[in-house]
Write a protein that holds these residues in place. Sequence first.
Motif, PDB file in Angstrom:
ATOM      1  N   LEU A  87      -6.306   6.805   6.430  1.00  0.00           N
ATOM      2  CA  LEU A  87      -6.084   5.427   6.879  1.00  0.00           C
ATOM      3  C   LEU A  87      -5.474   4.591   5.761  1.00  0.00           C
ATOM      4  CD1 LEU A  87      -6.427   3.230   9.042  1.00  0.00           C
ATOM      5  CD2 LEU A  87      -8.746   2.854   8.170  1.00  0.00           C
ATOM      6  N   SER A  88      -5.873   4.844   4.531  1.00  0.00           N
ATOM      7  CA  SER A  88      -5.357   4.065   3.407  1.00  0.00           C
ATOM      8  C   SER A  88      -3.848   4.194   3.276  1.00  0.00           C
ATOM      9  CB  SER A  88      -6.042   4.489   2.110  1.00  0.00           C
ATOM     10  OG  SER A  88      -5.851   5.887   1.875  1.00  0.00           O
ATOM     11  N   ALA A  89      -3.322   5.391   3.476  1.00  0.00           N
ATOM     12  CA  ALA A  89      -1.868   5.598   3.387  1.00  0.00           C
ATOM     13  C   ALA A  89      -1.157   4.871   4.519  1.00  0.00           C
ATOM     14  CB  ALA A  89      -1.551   7.089   3.423  1.00  0.00           C
ATOM     15  N   PHE A  90      -1.737   4.925   5.709  1.00  0.00           N
ATOM     16  CA  PHE A  90      -1.161   4.215   6.859  1.00  0.00           C
ATOM     17  C   PHE A  90      -1.116   2.716   6.586  1.00  0.00           C
ATOM     18  CE2 PHE A  90      -1.881   1.808  10.774  1.00  0.00           C
ATOM     19  CZ  PHE A  90      -0.841   2.251  11.580  1.00  0.00           C
ATOM     20  N   LEU A  91      -2.215   2.170   6.094  1.00  0.00           N
ATOM     21  CA  LEU A  91      -2.293   0.723   5.871  1.00  0.00           C
ATOM     22  C   LEU A  91      -1.361   0.284   4.744  1.00  0.00           C
ATOM     23  CD1 LEU A  91      -6.117   0.053   6.272  1.00  0.00           C
ATOM     24  CD2 LEU A  91      -4.286  -0.343   7.931  1.00  0.00           C
ATOM     25  N   MET A  92      -1.211   1.097   3.723  1.00  0.00           N
ATOM     26  CA  MET A  92      -0.296   0.741   2.643  1.00  0.00           C
ATOM     27  C   MET A  92       1.126   0.618   3.171  1.00  0.00           C
ATOM     28  SD  MET A  92       0.307   2.638  -1.032  1.00  0.00           S
ATOM     29  CE  MET A  92      -1.414   2.362  -1.455  1.00  0.00           C
ATOM     30  N   ARG A  93       1.511   1.534   4.032  1.00  0.00           N
ATOM     31  CA  ARG A  93       2.845   1.479   4.626  1.00  0.00           C
ATOM     32  C   ARG A  93       2.961   0.304   5.592  1.00  0.00           C
ATOM     33  NH1 ARG A  93       6.045   5.746   4.015  1.00  0.00           N
ATOM     34  NH2 ARG A  93       7.089   5.377   6.001  1.00  0.00           N
ATOM     35  N   LEU A  94       1.899   0.047   6.328  1.00  0.00           N
ATOM     36  CA  LEU A  94       1.918  -1.052   7.290  1.00  0.00           C
ATOM     37  C   LEU A  94       2.069  -2.393   6.578  1.00  0.00           C
ATOM     38  CD1 LEU A  94       1.448  -1.652  10.402  1.00  0.00           C
ATOM     39  CD2 LEU A  94      -0.916  -2.147   9.748  1.00  0.00           C
ATOM     40  N   PHE A  95       1.275  -2.611   5.531  1.00  0.00           N
ATOM     41  CA  PHE A  95       1.255  -3.899   4.846  1.00  0.00           C
ATOM     42  C   PHE A  95       2.524  -4.144   4.016  1.00  0.00           C
ATOM     43  CE2 PHE A  95      -3.647  -3.599   4.762  1.00  0.00           C
ATOM     44  CZ  PHE A  95      -3.697  -4.008   6.079  1.00  0.00           C
ATOM     45  N   THR A  96       3.256  -3.075   3.692  1.00  0.00           N
ATOM     46  CA  THR A  96       4.503  -3.237   2.939  1.00  0.00           C
ATOM     47  C   THR A  96       5.730  -3.195   3.847  1.00  0.00           C
ATOM     48  OG1 THR A  96       4.501  -0.850   2.448  1.00  0.00           O
ATOM     49  CG2 THR A  96       3.554  -2.333   0.782  1.00  0.00           C
ATOM     50  N   GLY A  97       5.487  -3.260   5.160  1.00  0.00           N
ATOM     51  CA  GLY A  97       6.590  -3.365   6.112  1.00  0.00           C
ATOM     52  C   GLY A  97       7.370  -2.096   6.333  1.00  0.00           C
ATOM     53  N   ARG A  98       6.764  -0.948   6.028  1.00  0.00           N
ATOM     54  CA  ARG A  98       7.498   0.315   6.152  1.00  0.00           C
ATOM     55  C   ARG A  98       7.215   1.054   7.460  1.00  0.00           C
ATOM     56  NH1 ARG A  98       6.173   3.550   0.878  1.00  0.00           N
ATOM     57  NH2 ARG A  98       4.269   2.289   0.896  1.00  0.00           N
ATOM     58  N   ILE A  99       6.462   0.441   8.360  1.00  0.00           N
ATOM     59  CA  ILE A  99       6.215   1.033   9.676  1.00  0.00           C
ATOM     60  C   ILE A  99       6.843   0.135  10.735  1.00  0.00           C
ATOM     61  CG2 ILE A  99       4.461   1.596  11.403  1.00  0.00           C
ATOM     62  CD1 ILE A  99       2.650   2.521   9.190  1.00  0.00           C
ATOM     63  N   ARG A 100       7.638   0.716  11.590  1.00  0.00           N
ATOM     64  CA  ARG A 100       8.332  -0.054  12.623  1.00  0.00           C
ATOM     65  C   ARG A 100       7.426  -0.259  13.833  1.00  0.00           C
ATOM     66  NH1 ARG A 100      12.923   3.948  12.089  1.00  0.00           N
ATOM     67  NH2 ARG A 100      14.171   3.224  10.320  1.00  0.00           N
ATOM     68  N   ALA A 101       7.344  -1.510  14.296  1.00  0.00           N
ATOM     69  CA  ALA A 101       6.555  -1.822  15.488  1.00  0.00           C
ATOM     70  C   ALA A 101       7.081  -1.062  16.696  1.00  0.00           C
ATOM     71  CB  ALA A 101       6.577  -3.327  15.743  1.00  0.00           C
TER      72      ALA A 101
END
Length: 283
Positions: free
Chosen positions: A90-104
């Motif tokens: 989950l930590s890796a997912f959230l790091m990418r999410l919070f830095t804008g690297r995951i597309r909605a």
Amino acid sequence: MSRLIVNADDFGLTAGVNRAIIELHRAGVLTSATLMARAAATQEAIELALSTPSLGVGCHVVLVDGEPVLPPQQLPTLMDSRKGRFHPALSAFLMRLFTGRIRASEIEAEAAAQIALLQSRGLRLTHIDTHKHTHMFPAVLRPVLRAAQAAGIRAVRNPFEPAWSVKATANSPWMRRAQVSLLRSGLEASFRRIAAEEGFATTDGAIGVLATGTLQAATLASLLRKIPEGTWELVTHPGYYDDNLNQVKTRLKASRETEREALFVLQQRDEIELISFAEFAAG
């Protein structure tokens, strides 16, 4: 009158998890479950759900620690490119999410695919939640809700545990207690606003989140004694600890047996009405 939805997550994870969910439902202490679209025992879970129409079944949307329904090349920002799976932590997912690297758009597309897969098998899905509660974050919540709305689903888990439930959960680690409280204070208001904007029904809160992995009969009895009026969801992870579960990379193994046994406390409930997400959504 207090109303309680008793929901089991991870339907489809293993045959032992499936068995526990159906047994608890038939015993009258579990009302709903959320089904994983791509797991080892998903096919069996679908067949069990179709033969048990009284069990409310939703989609347990998986965006971390699992396999996608869509081809990995269509989800480059969600995938661990080395393994062709979602990021395991989950930590890796959230790091990418919070830095804008995951597309909605990828979140929405994959959530829609998971929902569509289950609906194509004849399931009438009553609600949605997410693996590891990723939908508590606004950047995940809105695309997941839009995928569900397009599929005709209008109920979603409120993943935030209220203060009264945190207080009633004895012997929980102080760090975990602080995390649950901070997440509620920082994110629940935005969750409720977005859910309302998208036209979704949700409960007054979730109980048992803090006790995940440690839920025992005494803890559940304490929660039931303190439950106020309103509609709440008890989040559970029951199962049988067998060879199949032992091969799954999850911290919830032996604790699933304890949770399964703890849920029978609900047979002695007083002045608490058990309902399913199907009844909640209809109301």
